[in-house]
Scaffold this motif. Structure first.
Motif, mmCIF file in Angstrom:
data_model
loop_
_atom_site.group_PDB
_atom_site.id
_atom_site.type_symbol
_atom_site.label_atom_id
_atom_site.label_comp_id
_atom_site.label_asym_id
_atom_site.label_seq_id
_atom_site.Cartn_x
_atom_site.Cartn_y
_atom_site.Cartn_z
ATOM 1 N N CYS A 1 -1.095 5.851 4.112
ATOM 2 C CA CYS A 1 -1.012 4.493 3.541
ATOM 3 C C CYS A 1 -1.010 3.429 4.630
ATOM 4 N N VAL B 1 0.887 -1.171 0.000
ATOM 5 C CA VAL B 1 0.000 0.000 0.000
ATOM 6 C C VAL B 1 0.919 1.213 0.000
ATOM 7 N N ALA C 1 -3.939 0.765 5.231
ATOM 8 C CA ALA C 1 -3.603 -0.664 5.153
ATOM 9 C C ALA C 1 -4.103 -1.393 6.388
#
Lengths: 259, 259
Positions: free
Chosen positions: A80, A37, A84
Motif C-alpha cells: 500500500c 491507501v 501510494a
C-alpha cells in the motif's frame, strides 16, 4: 509546522473498513489533506511482506466529490505504501500514519506487525512515519479516548520532524481518557511469544494446526513499552530499520573467520 | 564445540525443493544431525509474516529410513521455525540455518527477506541462527564455490556462539571459489528500492500492477555489506531484533509530549 496544509498518507493492516483507520482518518482530516491507501482485507501479522509473485489491484473507493480520497489495495500494508508513493501521490507526503491497529504492537510484536511495517516502509522511503495501536483487539474498540493524543503526537512530529532513519511505534493502553497518565519515550521490551499449536483434524481426517501462543515479557525494566502500558502511559518507541547490531561487530571481529 | 553431534534446524524461503536448501542440507549433514522444516512453496519477500487467520499443514516428506528428517509446511518461513520448535523438535536445536537463498539479502533486503526472518525468529526464541544468501537469482545457481565457507562460518558459530539478541546475515558474491577474497564483518548499507509499478490490463479490461523496482545504494562506506560484496568478499552482518533506535531517545525526550 510548515505553512501549507500537510499531505498525510493513511494506511493500516486491519483493512480499509476497520473502525481503527476510520478514527485515524477523522483525526488526520483536522490536521491536513488526507489520502488513504489501505488493504482491501485484513493483513494482520503480515510483517514486511511484499507481493512479488502475484498481481496487485488498486480501487479508488471514494467519489470525486468526497473530501478524502481513498483507495483500497489488494496487497500487503507495505505494498500500500509503495503504491501510494509511486502510483498515486504526485508529491512525497509530509507524514505517513498507520493504524489505529486493533491490538498491541508493543515490544516484539513490532516485528510481526503489518501496521508497523507500513510505517517502516515509509521511513525507508524518507517519509516521517508513525504507527498507532490500541491495546484492544475488539472490532468495536473505543477509539475516542485516544484521539486527542493521536493529534498531539502527530502535530509534534509535523512540527519537529523525526531523527533520520527512525519511525515511531505508538501504543495506547485500553483506558478512559482521564485515566491515561501521559506519553513516555520507551525502549522495546525484551519479550517473545511462546507458541502452542492447536492440532485439529479436517473432516477428511488430515491433521492441521492453528497458531496460538502466550506472550511472555522477559524484561523487568521500567523504561520499556510494556512497563509504560501496564502503568497507564502511552508508549512511544523510536524504531529503526538499520538492523545492524553495531555493538556486536567488535566481538565478532575477534573470531577467526579467515584462517 | 560441544561434544555431542549438534542438532541443526534447516529452513529457507524459496521452498523445500529449491537447490539452495539442498546445498545447505548437504553441508549441514557433514556437521551434525539435520532436521529440515521448510515451506512447501516459494515464500520469498514474506518478511516476518506469520499465519494467524488460516490453517497450517505439516507433511513429513522423508521416509523412516532416510538419514535426514524433512517436513514441508504450508506456512511462511517464520511459521516453519515456530512449528519446528514447538511441534517437531523434542529439544532446542543448537543452530538454525536458513537458505541458501537464491538472490541477495544484503542491506535493506534483510527487511523483506523470508530467509532472514526465519533466522530472526530463531534468534527471538534463543536459538543461534544464520541466514545464507547467494547473489544469483538463477534456480540453477552454482552453490559449489560457497560450500566450504558455509561450513567454516557454521563451525565458527557452533564453537563460539553469537552475542545475545544477534543473528547473522551472510551474503555470498557470485564468484568462483578462488575469486572470493574472504569473510568481512559489515554493517547494513543504507539503501532502498525505488519502485516502478508495471501497469497492465486484464483480458476483461481491468487495470492491474506488477511490483518491480531498482535497487539504489545510497551508502559510499567501505564498511558495508554492499561494498564487501562488490569487492568479492563474503559479507556477514550481525542483525538484531531489538528495533529500538536507542540513539534517538534523548532527542525525542526534548520534545513537549506532555504539555
Amino acid at each position: 509546522m510548515k505553512n501549507h496544509s500537510p499531505l498525510l498518507l493513511v494506511t493500516n493492516d486491519d483493512g480499509i473498513t476497520a473502525p481503527g483507520i476510520k478514527a485515524l482518518i477523522e483525526v488526520m482530516s483536522e490536521i491536513g489533506t488526507v489520502i488513504v491507501v489501505a488493504p482491501d482485507k485484513p493483513q494482520s501479522a503480515m510483517g514486511h511482506a511484499i507481493t512479488i509473485n502475484n498481481t496487485l489491484y488498486l480501487n479508488k473507493i471514494s467519489k470525486e466529490e468526497d473530501l478524502i480520497t481513498q483507495y483500497s489495495c489488494s496487497g500487503t500494508p507495505v505494498d500500500c505504501v509503495k503504491m501510494a508513493v509511486n502510483e498515486i501521490l504526485k508529491q512525497k507526503p509530509d507524514l505517513c500514519v498507520s493504524g489505529v491497529n486493533h491490538g498491541s504492537n508493543s515490544s516484539i510484536n513490532v516485528i510481526y506487525s503489518g501496521t508497523m511495517s507500513a510505517a517502516v516502509e515509509a521511513g525507508i522511503e524518507g517519509i516521517p512515519a508513525i504507527g498507532f495501536s490500541l491495546l484492544d483487539y475488539d472490532w468495536n474498540a473505543d477509539f475516542e479516548p485516544i484521539k486527542k493524543y493521536i493529534k498531539k503526537i502527530t502535530l509534534e512530529v509535523l512540527e519537529n520532524g523525526l531523527p533520520e532513519g527512525v519511525v515511531l511505534n505508538v501504543n495506547f493502553p485500553k483506558r478512559k481518557e482521564n485515566e491515561i497518565k501521559g506519553i513516555k519515550i520507551c525502549r522495546q521490551a525484551k519479550a517473545l511469544w511462546v507458541e502452542k499449536f492447536d492440532k485439529r483434524e479436517t473432516p477428511q481426517g488430515r491433521d492441521y494446526y492453528w497458531l496460538s501462543g502466550t506472550f511472555v515479557n522477559q524484561d523487568k525494566g521500567e523504561d520499556t513499552d510494556e512497563w509504560a502500558l501496564e502503568n497507564d502511559y502511552i508508549s512511544v518507541v523510536p524504531v529503526q530499520f538499520d538492523l545492524t547490531a553495531h555493538h556486536a561487530m567488535q566481538q565478532l571481529n575477534t573470531l577467526k573467520w579467515n584462517d
